[in-house]
Design an enzyme around this catalytic site. Structure first.
Site, PDB file in Angstrom:
ATOM      1  N   TYR A 111       0.829  -1.199   0.000  1.00  0.00           N
ATOM      2  CA  TYR A 111       0.000   0.000   0.000  1.00  0.00           C
ATOM      3  C   TYR A 111       0.867   1.255   0.000  1.00  0.00           C
ATOM      4  CZ  TYR A 111      -3.983  -2.929   1.326  1.00  0.00           C
ATOM      5  OH  TYR A 111      -4.973  -3.881   1.345  1.00  0.00           O
ATOM      6  N   TYR A 112       0.463   2.242  -0.798  1.00  0.00           N
ATOM      7  CA  TYR A 112       1.069   3.563  -0.793  1.00  0.00           C
ATOM      8  C   TYR A 112      -0.068   4.568  -0.566  1.00  0.00           C
ATOM      9  CZ  TYR A 112       5.047   1.050  -2.634  1.00  0.00           C
ATOM     10  OH  TYR A 112       6.088   0.156  -2.791  1.00  0.00           O
ATOM     11  N   TYR A 173     -11.204  -5.932   9.127  1.00  0.00           N
ATOM     12  CA  TYR A 173      -9.996  -5.812   9.941  1.00  0.00           C
ATOM     13  C   TYR A 173      -8.748  -6.029   9.097  1.00  0.00           C
ATOM     14  CZ  TYR A 173      -6.441  -7.010  13.404  1.00  0.00           C
ATOM     15  OH  TYR A 173      -5.293  -7.058  14.161  1.00  0.00           O
ATOM     16  N   LYS A 228     -19.207 -14.267   8.562  1.00  0.00           N
ATOM     17  CA  LYS A 228     -18.756 -14.976   7.363  1.00  0.00           C
ATOM     18  C   LYS A 228     -17.771 -16.069   7.751  1.00  0.00           C
ATOM     19  CE  LYS A 228     -17.482 -10.994   5.917  1.00  0.00           C
ATOM     20  NZ  LYS A 228     -16.833  -9.906   5.121  1.00  0.00           N
ATOM     21  N   GLY A 230     -16.006 -18.020   5.347  1.00  0.00           N
ATOM     22  CA  GLY A 230     -15.239 -18.434   4.194  1.00  0.00           C
ATOM     23  C   GLY A 230     -15.999 -19.443   3.344  1.00  0.00           C
ATOM     24  N   ALA A 234     -22.053 -18.658   5.655  1.00  0.00           N
ATOM     25  CA  ALA A 234     -22.257 -17.541   6.584  1.00  0.00           C
ATOM     26  C   ALA A 234     -23.451 -17.833   7.468  1.00  0.00           C
ATOM     27  CB  ALA A 234     -22.468 -16.236   5.814  1.00  0.00           C
ATOM     28  N   ASP A 293     -16.314  -7.595   0.122  1.00  0.00           N
ATOM     29  CA  ASP A 293     -17.098  -6.429  -0.278  1.00  0.00           C
ATOM     30  C   ASP A 293     -18.279  -6.854  -1.152  1.00  0.00           C
ATOM     31  OD1 ASP A 293     -15.084  -4.912   0.967  1.00  0.00           O
ATOM     32  OD2 ASP A 293     -13.961  -4.768  -0.907  1.00  0.00           O
ATOM     33  N   ASP A 329     -10.459  -6.681  -8.198  1.00  0.00           N
ATOM     34  CA  ASP A 329     -11.227  -6.443  -6.977  1.00  0.00           C
ATOM     35  C   ASP A 329     -12.721  -6.372  -7.274  1.00  0.00           C
ATOM     36  OD1 ASP A 329      -8.606  -5.963  -6.202  1.00  0.00           O
ATOM     37  OD2 ASP A 329      -9.147  -4.398  -4.792  1.00  0.00           O
TER      38      ASP A 329
END
Length: 369
Positions: A111-112, A173, A228, A230, A234, A293, A329
């Protein structure tokens, strides 16, 4: 079913330009990358818009070319980006991730984002009239970790107040963002929300809670808690009051636009839950990033439509499967009709679903064996 402004969902948070290698391998080894977009809240916004809902994304990007790209790309999904601020002094955040997981199952991501435009969000920079104009407000725990201003913003967004929209909160998280035991902040934020999403694995890592029942015991306030698991699916805990509200939303969807949510000035006392579990279909995973998401978007879409909790979970699984079977994504979800047909399958047929790359196409037959 929309709020007073004609918006179903307002999503508030960070989005970044994402670079994904065009070939598998370590980031140290690959030399070519494809540019795309990523960010928990903007991912949910795009998926909900693609599913036919009216969505606004409220964020902050730099007054630079990458900021231009983010606004244009997210808007291209059908999301209203008119409330996105442009920061002349800070850059748009960027991150790089490997095309595939490591052998140990971990994700290689760089990450930047330090000092980015998104980190300058605060209660003073967000247009509150826009934030509170939707039927639902969706946020995630990532935003709270970006800066003190972002943390203050998150606490104000979830705080009980007259006219507050129904708040959806995805814990999301990230260990690298919450060093020194600060993850207790996420528990505080989750307890103030109406709909909460959290993974069993992240709840154990962040809070030391093992199992869905322990998570519910620590989070008794939300009307709906979705844990959730995996590949195991769920489980959702729903208060009776939340179930009645969902039914009222379904009636509003059939009869026309609904007014804004009722005032929420107190946290209701815990009441008995209805517990609903739904397994995930078998999915051939291309890349795992963005699946959480997408699941949230599918569940919230079902909530907006007044569907049962079991149906909402299945829609969440299908949205997640769309993301899991692409390298990026974001992934275009199945059409509503296509998803509804799969959600309506019997338990036996659902358990035999096999979803691989390209399964969302209407002309492809989905395997149930």
């Amino acid at each position: 079913m929309t709020g007073a402004s004609g918006v179903d969902v307002v999503c508030v948070g960070e989005s970044m330009v994402t670079f994904v290698p065009t070939t598998p391998g370590r980031l140290a080894d690959v030399s070519a990358f494809a540019r795309t977009i990523g960010g928990a809240e903007s991912n949910v916004a795009c998926a909900l818009a693609a599913a036919g809902h009216r969505v606004k994304w409220v964020g902050r990007v730099g007054a630079d070319a990458f900021g231009d790209h983010l606004v244009e790309a997210i808007g291209g999904w059908g999301v209203d980006t008119t409330a996105v601020a442009r920061d002349p002094d800070r850059q748009t955040g960027v991150y790089f991730r490997a095309a595939t997981d490591r052998a140990d199952g971990g994700h290689e991501v760089l990450y930047y984002r330090a000092g980015s435009a998104a980190s300058a969000m605060s209660p003073e920079t967000v247009p509150w009239g826009v934030v509170e104009g939707g039927r639902m407000l969706h946020v995630s725990g990532i935003t709270a970790a970006l800066s003190d201003g972002c943390g203050a913003l998150m606490h104000q967004l979830v705080a009980p107040r007259p006219g507050r929209p129904l708040v959806s909160f995805d814990v999301n998280y990230r260990a690298g963002l919450w060093r020194g035991g600060r993850a207790a902040v996420l528990l505080e934020l989750a307890r103030a929300a109406d709909v909460v999403f959290v993974g069993e694995d992240e709840a154990e890592e962040a809070w030391g809670l093992r199992g869905a029942d322990a998570i519910r015991e620590a989070l008794p306030e939300p009307g709906v808690l979705v844990v959730k698991r995996g590949g195991r699916g769920a489980v959702a805990y729903e208060r009776d009051s939340a179930r009645r509200e969902g039914a009222a939303w379904g009636e509003a969807q059939r009869s026309g636009p609904a007014p804004g949510s009722a005032a929420r000035t107190t946290v209701p006392a815990p009441a008995p839950d209805t517990v609903t579990a739904a397994p995930a279909p078998h999915v051939t995973v291309v890349a795992p990033v963005g699946a959480g998401d997408a699941f949230a978007a599918g569940f919230l879409s079902g909530t907006l439509r007044g569907l049962t909790v079991a149906e909402r979970i299945r829609h969440g699984h299908l949205m997640a499967a769309a993301a899991l079977t692409t390298p990026h994504d974001l992934a275009a979800p199945p059409s509503r009709a296509h998803a509804d047909r799969l959600v309506a399958l019997s338990d036996d047929a659902w358990g035999r679903l096999r979803l691989g790359p390209g399964w969302t196409g209407e002309d492809l037959e989905v395997r149930t064996s």
